[in-house]
Structures are given as C-alpha cells and as structure tokens.
Design an enzyme around this catalytic site. Structure first.
Site, PDB file in Angstrom:
ATOM      1  N   LYS A 116       0.838  -1.212   0.000  1.00  0.00           N
ATOM      2  CA  LYS A 116       0.000   0.000   0.000  1.00  0.00           C
ATOM      3  C   LYS A 116       0.873   1.262   0.000  1.00  0.00           C
ATOM      4  O   LYS A 116       0.545   2.252  -0.657  1.00  0.00           O
ATOM      5  CB  LYS A 116      -0.925   0.005   1.231  1.00  0.00           C
ATOM      6  CG  LYS A 116      -2.144  -0.871   1.069  1.00  0.00           C
ATOM      7  CD  LYS A 116      -3.193  -0.214   0.171  1.00  0.00           C
ATOM      8  CE  LYS A 116      -4.385  -1.114  -0.080  1.00  0.00           C
ATOM      9  NZ  LYS A 116      -4.330  -1.929  -1.285  1.00  0.00           N
ATOM     10  N   LYS A 197      -5.257  -9.504 -13.387  1.00  0.00           N
ATOM     11  CA  LYS A 197      -6.411  -9.978 -12.632  1.00  0.00           C
ATOM     12  C   LYS A 197      -7.596  -9.053 -12.924  1.00  0.00           C
ATOM     13  O   LYS A 197      -7.399  -7.835 -13.072  1.00  0.00           O
ATOM     14  CB  LYS A 197      -6.042  -9.906 -11.141  1.00  0.00           C
ATOM     15  CG  LYS A 197      -6.929 -10.645 -10.220  1.00  0.00           C
ATOM     16  CD  LYS A 197      -6.328 -10.601  -8.814  1.00  0.00           C
ATOM     17  CE  LYS A 197      -7.428 -10.918  -7.833  1.00  0.00           C
ATOM     18  NZ  LYS A 197      -7.037 -10.758  -6.461  1.00  0.00           N
ATOM     19  N   LYS A 200     -11.912  -3.589 -11.546  1.00  0.00           N
ATOM     20  CA  LYS A 200     -12.655  -2.430 -12.030  1.00  0.00           C
ATOM     21  C   LYS A 200     -11.708  -1.282 -12.372  1.00  0.00           C
ATOM     22  O   LYS A 200     -11.866  -0.597 -13.369  1.00  0.00           O
ATOM     23  CB  LYS A 200     -13.630  -1.994 -10.929  1.00  0.00           C
ATOM     24  CG  LYS A 200     -14.765  -1.151 -11.434  1.00  0.00           C
ATOM     25  CD  LYS A 200     -15.653  -0.743 -10.301  1.00  0.00           C
ATOM     26  CE  LYS A 200     -16.758  -1.728 -10.086  1.00  0.00           C
ATOM     27  NZ  LYS A 200     -17.810  -1.230  -9.208  1.00  0.00           N
TER      28      LYS A 200
END
Ligand code: SF4
Length: 330
Positions: A116, A197, A200
């Site tokens: 992250k 993968k 969206k």
C-alpha cells in the site's frame, strides 16, 4: 449459533460497488455456498475503505450496489447477517483496545502494508498501518471460528490469531476466540485483457449486472491465444482465457468441442467467444432478474442491512462487555 451448523464464519468485503465476474468467482460464490454449513456474518467494510478511498462521494451508492449483488447471488438474510461495518460502533472500540497490544514494528513489516505504501505514497495514513488490527477486531468481535481467506489475506488472518493469543495471555482470559483459516481455492480470474487480474480500476472487468449486450461486447474484446493471428492458424486453448472461462460456464460437450476444434482451426475465435458470451449470459440471467427486483426497492435492501446491524450489535456488545471486564476497564 444454530446447532446444526459447523460454526460461525465471518468475512468482510470492501464496498466496491457493482461486482464483477472476478468478485463472483473469487468470493461471492463461496459466500453463498458457506451458508449451507455455517452461520455466516458478511460485513461490508466501509471503514476499511476509508484507508484507501479519498473521495467518499460514492461510498453509500457503492455499498447499496454491492448489497444488491450479494442478495441477488443468493445471500439469505433471514439466516445470514449482512451489515455495514460502521453501523456497529463496538468495532471501533475493540480496534482501539487491540491497538494497545499491537506492535508497530510488526504492522509496518506486513507485506500488504508495504504494498500500500508503494501504491499510495502520498497517503500513508495511520489507518493503513492499523488495517490488520481493525480486521482482527472485526473477526473477534463476532467470535467467528472460521474465516475464508485467499492467499493474499493469509498474513492478516495469522496476525488476528496472534493478537487473540496475545490478548488472552496478557489479560489471563479466554474471551477472544482464535479463528481458523479456511483456505479457499480462489481462482485467479483474468480480465478481458487476458493478462491482469480482473479489476474495475483496470477497466478489464465484466459486471455481473451488465446487460446481455454489454456482456457480449466485453467478451468479444477478450484477448485470445496471442499466437493465433489468422482464422486458419491452429490455436492453443491452454493459454487462452476464453477457454478458461468456457471451462466454468459451458457444457462438457462444448468444452470438449472448443478444445478439439481450436487446435485444428475448426472454430474461429469470434464464434468461440460468442458461444462463451451466450453461456455466460444464460448463467447470469436468473441473477440479473433477481437483482432488478431488489433494485426496485432500495428501502427493502437498506432494511436488510439495518436488521443485520441490529443482530451484529447484539453479539458485538456482549463481546465488548467481556472484553472490558477482561482488560479491567473501570
Ligand atoms: S478458438 Fe477459442 S479457445 Fe481457441 S484461441 Fe480462439 S478464443 Fe481461444
């Protein structure tokens, strides 16, 4: 907990709005199946979303869309508790208590935190470091015995288990339950690009609630065996994402036909994709019908989430009474 069931499952999912095929095959389908064997608690983790979502404008709508997809897919709200994380404030209190026994060095060493930091260097916030602590609070608050996890979430669940052991040892109690990991075979569903993968954010996804026409259009854009340039070139279905999806949504006769005919150029990619689109649309038709019924009455869906939160709060408050007592809070 109902006596016939094997235990209590907890799982949280971020409110990412309308779900796609990757979400369905990777999580939702499993959520639905688990209901047969376990008492299930499914939480839409809006607080977790705040660690990465900077614009919360769509958070409410995304939560509703996701709940619609879950219900249409077969989540049974009469038995399963489905609710919104922030509607049970006890989770924030438990998060705070658990944060006091959470070693900072360990949290910053978790691979997911490092990832992250790489992804959003401009927004390395306090909540991001405490993400696994909040996840631990979610799970133990509801005394879940079983948590279905994919390989990427396994270190977080291990962290939860460690936190439970630390808490129980430190406060000489057995109030918190160490959850078992239920490794789920989560298939890596590739996007229509055939490389990444399905996601969206990469716009390589197929929405479950898309119209049959939109679905077909997306399927026709799918990447196939890159070595098959001309219609007359034999293909290799083993390296083609369309074939992977045929194996999930087509009949065994059709799978065998594609496997055979692709290799000898007996079927073209256009026809092959059209067949997959037809089968996918047929598979999703009952889901879409149910979803459009639920969508006509958002109040009903919000009522289900409210009822879920009420049932979840009842469990959560009982746990917090025990936790406060164990910790020795006056
Ligand atoms: S015929 Fe089907 S399986 Fe073969 S390469 Fe084309 S899309 Fe893929």
């Amino acid at each position: 907990m109902s006596s016939q069931k094997k235990g209590r499952v907890f799982s949280g999912a971020r409110p990412t709005g309308r779900q796609h095929l990757g979400n369905y095959l990777g999580a939702i389908k499993n959520y639905v199946a688990l209901q047969d064997e376990y008492d299930c608690i499914y939480c839409i983790v809006d607080l977790h979303a705040l660690t990465t979502v900077e614009d919360t404008l769509n958070l409410r709508q995304n939560t509703l869309e996701m709940a619609l997809d879950f219900l249409a897919a077969g989540i049974r709200p009469a038995e399963t508790i489905m609710f919104i994380q922030s509607h049970v404030p006890q989770v924030a209190e438990l998060h705070l208590v658990l944060s006091m026994i959470s070693p900072l060095g360990k949290l910053t060493e978790l691979p997911t935190f490092k990832e992250k930091v790489r992804q959003q260097p401009h927004n390395v916030n306090y909540g991001l470091v405490g993400y696994p602590v909040l996840m631990a609070a979610d799970i133990v608050l509801y005394k879940a015995n079983v948590v279905p996890v994919g390989i990427d979430q396994a270190p977080h669940l291990e962290y939860t288990r460690e936190t439970v052991r630390t808490f129980n040892h430190r406060f000489n109690t057995d109030v918190l339950i160490e959850p078992q990991m239920k490794n789920t075979e989560i298939p890596k569903v590739l996007g229509i690009d055939g490389v990444e993968k399905m996601s969206k954010s990469l716009n390589n996804h197929i929405e479950l609630a898309a119209t049959p026409e939109e679905t077909k259009k997306r399927v026709m854009q799918m990447t196939t065996d890159p070595h098959r340039i001309l219609r007359s070139d034999p293909g290799n279905p083993d390296i083609c994402n369309v074939f992977t999806m045929h194996k999930i949504f087509s009949s065994s006769d059709e799978i065998a036909m594609v496997d055979r005919e692709c290799r000898r150029a007996g079927i073209g990619c256009v026809d092959c994709k059209a067949l997959y689109a037809k089968n996918l649309n047929a598979h999703l038709a009952p889901f879409r019908e149910r979803r459009s019924e639920f969508a006509k009455d958002p109040g009903y869906v919000l009522g289900i989430l409210d009822d879920g939160a009420k049932r979840a709060r009842k469990i959560a408050e009982q746990t917090m009474i025990e936790v406060r007592q164990a910790v020795g809070l006056p």
